[in-house]
Design an enzyme around this catalytic site. Structure first.
Site, PDB file in Angstrom:
ATOM      1  N   GLU A 177      -0.754   0.909  -5.571  1.00 45.40           N
ATOM      2  CA  GLU A 177      -0.499  -0.342  -4.731  1.00 45.40           C
ATOM      3  C   GLU A 177      -0.344  -1.628  -5.958  1.00 45.40           C
ATOM      4  O   GLU A 177      -1.374  -1.891  -6.499  1.00 45.40           O
ATOM      5  CB  GLU A 177      -1.598  -0.623  -3.887  1.00 45.40           C
ATOM      6  CG  GLU A 177      -1.929   0.609  -3.017  1.00 45.40           C
ATOM      7  CD  GLU A 177      -2.932   0.374  -2.070  1.00 45.40           C
ATOM      8  OE1 GLU A 177      -3.345  -0.771  -1.580  1.00 45.40           O
ATOM      9  OE2 GLU A 177      -3.719   1.424  -1.891  1.00 45.40           O
ATOM     10  N   HIS A 235       0.842  -1.165   0.030  1.00 41.89           N
ATOM     11  CA  HIS A 235       0.108  -0.031  -0.066  1.00 41.89           C
ATOM     12  C   HIS A 235       0.847   1.313  -0.072  1.00 41.89           C
ATOM     13  O   HIS A 235       1.000   2.273   0.914  1.00 41.89           O
ATOM     14  CB  HIS A 235      -0.840  -0.228   1.186  1.00 41.89           C
ATOM     15  CG  HIS A 235      -2.135   1.056   1.458  1.00 41.89           C
ATOM     16  ND1 HIS A 235      -2.458   2.009   0.380  1.00 41.89           N
ATOM     17  CD2 HIS A 235      -2.686   1.451   2.445  1.00 41.89           C
ATOM     18  CE1 HIS A 235      -3.384   2.522   0.798  1.00 41.89           C
ATOM     19  NE2 HIS A 235      -3.592   2.259   2.020  1.00 41.89           N
TER      20      HIS A 235
END
Length: 287
Positions: free
Chosen positions: A261, A157
């Site tokens: 991500e 992330h």
């Protein structure tokens, strides 16, 4: 009882990074002579059982509240236990540019493990390797060490630092289909041109994983991103309203980053048979 949190520094001729054992979390990274490329907020909170904002949270074994049987689930903690767990740092691998972390199912309580998809008693071994210098390379390898298959979601992330997100674009997703997580039911949409940001929330799961770029007009640079082992790409910025309401961000900090991500989630999650492994990786460079 106090809890200590170890933060490790990687520094070499190519660049520097800091990594927390809590969550095996890359907090920041910059090539030599550059402003930080992996973004961290002005204030970071370390708290047992809580996620760190910014940097590169390791999302595993479910994304958001999880996804099962074609529907959003209600698994806790949000985005899985990896980002809120203490990982073991392999001291023998620590060098000026590299660190290796491990996390096994034996370290996770049975009630949490029971939320795994397809196996309430999974056995796994996860290895996370970070190499930081002129480039940043991150790789999460999960091995099924048990006797039954299981499925999982994962993502790296990554918060990328930009001078102003409203003057930034994500390039490389033109024509891709995406699920719009800001709308009820996650409707599937089509991307036309670069992904741009105007202060509204952007939360999209792109059904694509090709090489990407973040064009940052304010800092006059391009961040090049490559993924391996991913089945999707998540692009997120909370926008002004939601961003200013996030408790661990200062007002206006939503402008300072965009998340891109490498991911494997929802219908495109990973399934491992006994003995199988899968690696999800992301590499980053600046030009």
């Amino acid at each position: 009882m106090s809890t200590s949190f170890t933060v490790r520094s990687l520094a070499n001729e190519g660049g520097s990074a800091t990594v927390s054992d809590h969550g095996a979390h890359v907090l920041r990274w910059a090539p030599k002579g550059q402003t930080d490329v992996v973004w961290q907020p002005r204030a970071i909170t370390f708290k047992e059982g809580a996620a760190i904002r910014g940097g590169v949270p390791v999302i595993f074994p479910w994304f958001n509240q999880g996804y099962e049987d074609g529907h959003m689930a209600d698994k806790k903690p949000k985005h899985g236990f990896a980002r809120v767990s203490p990982w073991h740092a392999d001291a023998d691998t620590l060098s000026a540019d590299h660190i290796r972390y491990t996390l096994g199912s034996a370290a996770i309580d049975a009630a949490t493990l029971a939320q795994f998809i397809g196996n309430p008693n999974p056995r796994f071994h996860a290895v996370y390797e970070v190499t930081a210098g002129e480039t940043l390379e991150m790789a999460l390898t999960v091995t099924n060490t048990g006797d039954e298959p299981f499925s999982y979601e994962a993502a790296l992330h990554t918060y990328f630092h930009v001078g102003d997100v409203t003057r930034s674009q994500v390039i490389g997703l033109d024509g891709a289909r995406y699920l719009d997580a800001t709308q009820p039911g996650f409707p599937e949409c089509g991307q036309a041109g670069p992904v741009a940001f105007d202060g509204a929330m952007v939360d999209r799961i792109y059904l694509a994983n090709g090489p990407l770029e973040v064009r940052d007009e304010a800092l006059d640079r391009t961040i090049a991103i490559k993924a391996e082992g991913s089945t999707a790409t998540v692009v997120w910025n909370p926008g002004e309203t939601a961003g200013n309401a996030i408790g661990d961000l200062a007002t206006g900090e939503w402008r300072d980053f965009v998340c891109v991500e490498a991911a494997a989630n929802r219908e495109r999650m990973i399934t491992l048979a006994p003995g199988q492994s899968h690696t999800l990786a992301q590499s980053v460079a600046v030009r």
